[in-house]
Design a protein around this motif. Sequence first.
Motif, PDB file in Angstrom:
ATOM      1  N   MET A   1       1.028  -1.256  -0.086  1.00 15.34           N
ATOM      2  CA  MET A   1      -0.008   0.068   0.010  1.00 15.34           C
ATOM      3  C   MET A   1       0.816   1.005   0.077  1.00 15.34           C
ATOM      4  O   MET A   1       1.845   1.294   0.585  1.00 15.34           O
ATOM      5  CB  MET A   1      -0.906  -0.027   1.234  1.00 15.34           C
ATOM      6  N   LEU A   2       0.477   2.248  -0.624  1.00 17.03           N
ATOM      7  CA  LEU A   2       1.152   3.456  -0.673  1.00 17.03           C
ATOM      8  C   LEU A   2       0.379   4.634   0.286  1.00 17.03           C
ATOM      9  O   LEU A   2      -0.713   4.778  -0.185  1.00 17.03           O
ATOM     10  CB  LEU A   2       1.138   4.130  -2.288  1.00 17.03           C
ATOM     11  N   THR A   3       1.132   4.956   1.317  1.00 13.74           N
ATOM     12  CA  THR A   3       0.431   5.984   2.086  1.00 13.74           C
ATOM     13  C   THR A   3       1.338   7.309   1.709  1.00 13.74           C
ATOM     14  O   THR A   3       2.616   7.452   1.736  1.00 13.74           O
ATOM     15  CB  THR A   3       0.495   5.922   3.420  1.00 13.74           C
ATOM     16  N   ILE A   4       0.426   8.251   1.274  1.00  9.60           N
ATOM     17  CA  ILE A   4       0.939   9.589   0.761  1.00  9.60           C
ATOM     18  C   ILE A   4       0.196  10.667   1.409  1.00  9.60           C
ATOM     19  O   ILE A   4      -1.129  10.541   1.572  1.00  9.60           O
ATOM     20  CB  ILE A   4       0.922   9.551  -0.744  1.00  9.60           C
ATOM     21  N   THR A   5       0.751  11.759   1.597  1.00  9.18           N
ATOM     22  CA  THR A   5       0.174  13.101   2.270  1.00  9.18           C
ATOM     23  C   THR A   5      -0.701  13.578   1.135  1.00  9.18           C
ATOM     24  O   THR A   5      -0.312  13.619  -0.283  1.00  9.18           O
ATOM     25  CB  THR A   5       1.163  14.029   2.667  1.00  9.18           C
ATOM     26  N   GLN A   6      -1.810  14.128   1.575  1.00  9.78           N
ATOM     27  CA  GLN A   6      -2.513  14.886   0.654  1.00  9.78           C
ATOM     28  C   GLN A   6      -1.879  16.097   0.026  1.00  9.78           C
ATOM     29  O   GLN A   6      -2.177  16.188  -1.322  1.00  9.78           O
ATOM     30  CB  GLN A   6      -4.059  15.857   1.397  1.00  9.78           C
ATOM     31  N   ALA A   7      -0.790  16.825   0.439  1.00  8.55           N
ATOM     32  CA  ALA A   7      -0.315  17.769  -0.207  1.00  8.55           C
ATOM     33  C   ALA A   7       0.559  17.179  -1.218  1.00  8.55           C
ATOM     34  O   ALA A   7       0.672  17.748  -2.441  1.00  8.55           O
ATOM     35  CB  ALA A   7       0.586  18.497   0.964  1.00  8.55           C
ATOM     36  N   LEU A   8       1.258  16.061  -1.224  1.00 12.55           N
ATOM     37  CA  LEU A   8       1.971  15.501  -2.115  1.00 12.55           C
ATOM     38  C   LEU A   8       1.091  14.776  -3.166  1.00 12.55           C
ATOM     39  O   LEU A   8       1.473  15.005  -4.360  1.00 12.55           O
ATOM     40  CB  LEU A   8       2.944  14.449  -1.500  1.00 12.55           C
ATOM     41  N   HIS A   9       0.104  14.259  -2.772  1.00 13.79           N
ATOM     42  CA  HIS A   9      -1.141  13.909  -3.747  1.00 13.79           C
ATOM     43  C   HIS A   9      -1.324  15.085  -4.867  1.00 13.79           C
ATOM     44  O   HIS A   9      -1.128  15.028  -5.966  1.00 13.79           O
ATOM     45  CB  HIS A   9      -2.224  13.342  -3.292  1.00 13.79           C
ATOM     46  N   ASP A  10      -1.968  16.175  -4.152  1.00 16.01           N
ATOM     47  CA  ASP A  10      -1.975  17.446  -4.861  1.00 16.01           C
ATOM     48  C   ASP A  10      -1.052  18.035  -5.866  1.00 16.01           C
ATOM     49  O   ASP A  10      -1.455  18.385  -6.856  1.00 16.01           O
ATOM     50  CB  ASP A  10      -2.703  18.353  -3.916  1.00 16.01           C
ATOM     51  N   GLN A  11       0.242  17.883  -5.344  1.00 16.89           N
ATOM     52  CA  GLN A  11       1.366  18.399  -6.168  1.00 16.89           C
ATOM     53  C   GLN A  11       1.323  17.591  -7.361  1.00 16.89           C
ATOM     54  O   GLN A  11       1.655  17.992  -8.491  1.00 16.89           O
ATOM     55  CB  GLN A  11       2.827  18.363  -5.234  1.00 16.89           C
ATOM     56  N   ILE A  12       1.500  16.053  -7.194  1.00 11.15           N
ATOM     57  CA  ILE A  12       1.573  15.264  -8.309  1.00 11.15           C
ATOM     58  C   ILE A  12       0.465  15.496  -9.364  1.00 11.15           C
ATOM     59  O   ILE A  12       0.631  15.801 -10.501  1.00 11.15           O
ATOM     60  CB  ILE A  12       1.635  13.904  -8.173  1.00 11.15           C
ATOM     61  N   VAL A  13      -0.890  15.527  -8.820  1.00  6.14           N
ATOM     62  CA  VAL A  13      -1.861  16.000 -10.010  1.00  6.14           C
ATOM     63  C   VAL A  13      -1.742  17.240 -10.625  1.00  6.14           C
ATOM     64  O   VAL A  13      -1.960  17.662 -11.691  1.00  6.14           O
ATOM     65  CB  VAL A  13      -2.975  15.843  -8.840  1.00  6.14           C
ATOM     66  N   ALA A  14      -1.492  18.255  -9.695  1.00  2.00           N
ATOM     67  CA  ALA A  14      -1.295  19.714 -10.320  1.00  2.00           C
ATOM     68  C   ALA A  14      -0.129  19.832 -11.421  1.00  2.00           C
ATOM     69  O   ALA A  14      -0.291  20.298 -12.308  1.00  2.00           O
ATOM     70  CB  ALA A  14      -0.948  20.643  -9.169  1.00  2.00           C
ATOM     71  N   HIS A  15       0.931  19.110 -11.100  1.00  2.00           N
ATOM     72  CA  HIS A  15       1.959  18.770 -12.196  1.00  2.00           C
ATOM     73  C   HIS A  15       1.553  18.130 -13.305  1.00  2.00           C
ATOM     74  O   HIS A  15       1.683  18.457 -14.513  1.00  2.00           O
ATOM     75  CB  HIS A  15       3.162  18.134 -11.705  1.00  2.00           C
ATOM     76  N   ALA A  16       0.446  17.213 -13.204  1.00  3.37           N
ATOM     77  CA  ALA A  16       0.121  16.217 -14.472  1.00  3.37           C
ATOM     78  C   ALA A  16      -0.882  17.517 -15.250  1.00  3.37           C
ATOM     79  O   ALA A  16      -0.746  17.187 -16.488  1.00  3.37           O
ATOM     80  CB  ALA A  16      -0.659  15.255 -13.958  1.00  3.37           C
ATOM     81  N   ARG A  17      -1.591  18.053 -14.677  1.00  2.11           N
ATOM     82  CA  ARG A  17      -2.548  18.924 -15.092  1.00  2.11           C
ATOM     83  C   ARG A  17      -1.922  20.092 -15.759  1.00  2.11           C
ATOM     84  O   ARG A  17      -1.939  20.388 -17.032  1.00  2.11           O
ATOM     85  CB  ARG A  17      -3.425  19.643 -14.138  1.00  2.11           C
ATOM     86  N   LYS A  18      -0.612  20.723 -15.134  1.00  6.42           N
ATOM     87  CA  LYS A  18       0.191  21.838 -15.636  1.00  6.42           C
ATOM     88  C   LYS A  18       0.856  21.466 -16.947  1.00  6.42           C
ATOM     89  O   LYS A  18       0.767  22.270 -18.011  1.00  6.42           O
ATOM     90  CB  LYS A  18       1.194  22.189 -14.881  1.00  6.42           C
TER      91      LYS A  18
END
Length: 140
Positions: A1-18
């Motif tokens: 299982m991957l446990t990741i913070t909401q902040a890191l999750h959001d940074q990855i998604v934002a980079h993908a969108r950008k």
Amino acid sequence: MLTITQALHDQIVAHARKDHPDEACGVVAGPVGSGRPERFIPMVNAARSPTFYEFGSQDLLKLYREMDDRDEEPVVIYHSHTATEAYPSRTDVTYANEPGAHYVLVSTADTDGLGEFQFRSFRIVDGEITEEEVKVVDAY
């Protein structure tokens, strides 16, 4: 299982969108042996492609030297798919050379009718793909 913070999750998604319509890619490093993703490191897709990603060789060398100096390792290696689901392609499997890493894929395409992105994590070892649960937490 991957446990990741909401902040890191959001940074990855934002980079993908950008970076859309090109694939985005990067690493989340963590202390060696901890399995805990901590430091977000967006990378440049040297291929500048909507269907393929690659880390530039100089960027990758710099990244690994930096992680080594900081006693870190790649805990998450991520990239986006811009027109397909968030599932490793044959090429992704070929390039997966960190057996201890979580391979996160973000799809910026609405392939399942559930919204504009999927965030999924996989282990890829010796060509075998295993999807794993993603647990998003406020903090560790």
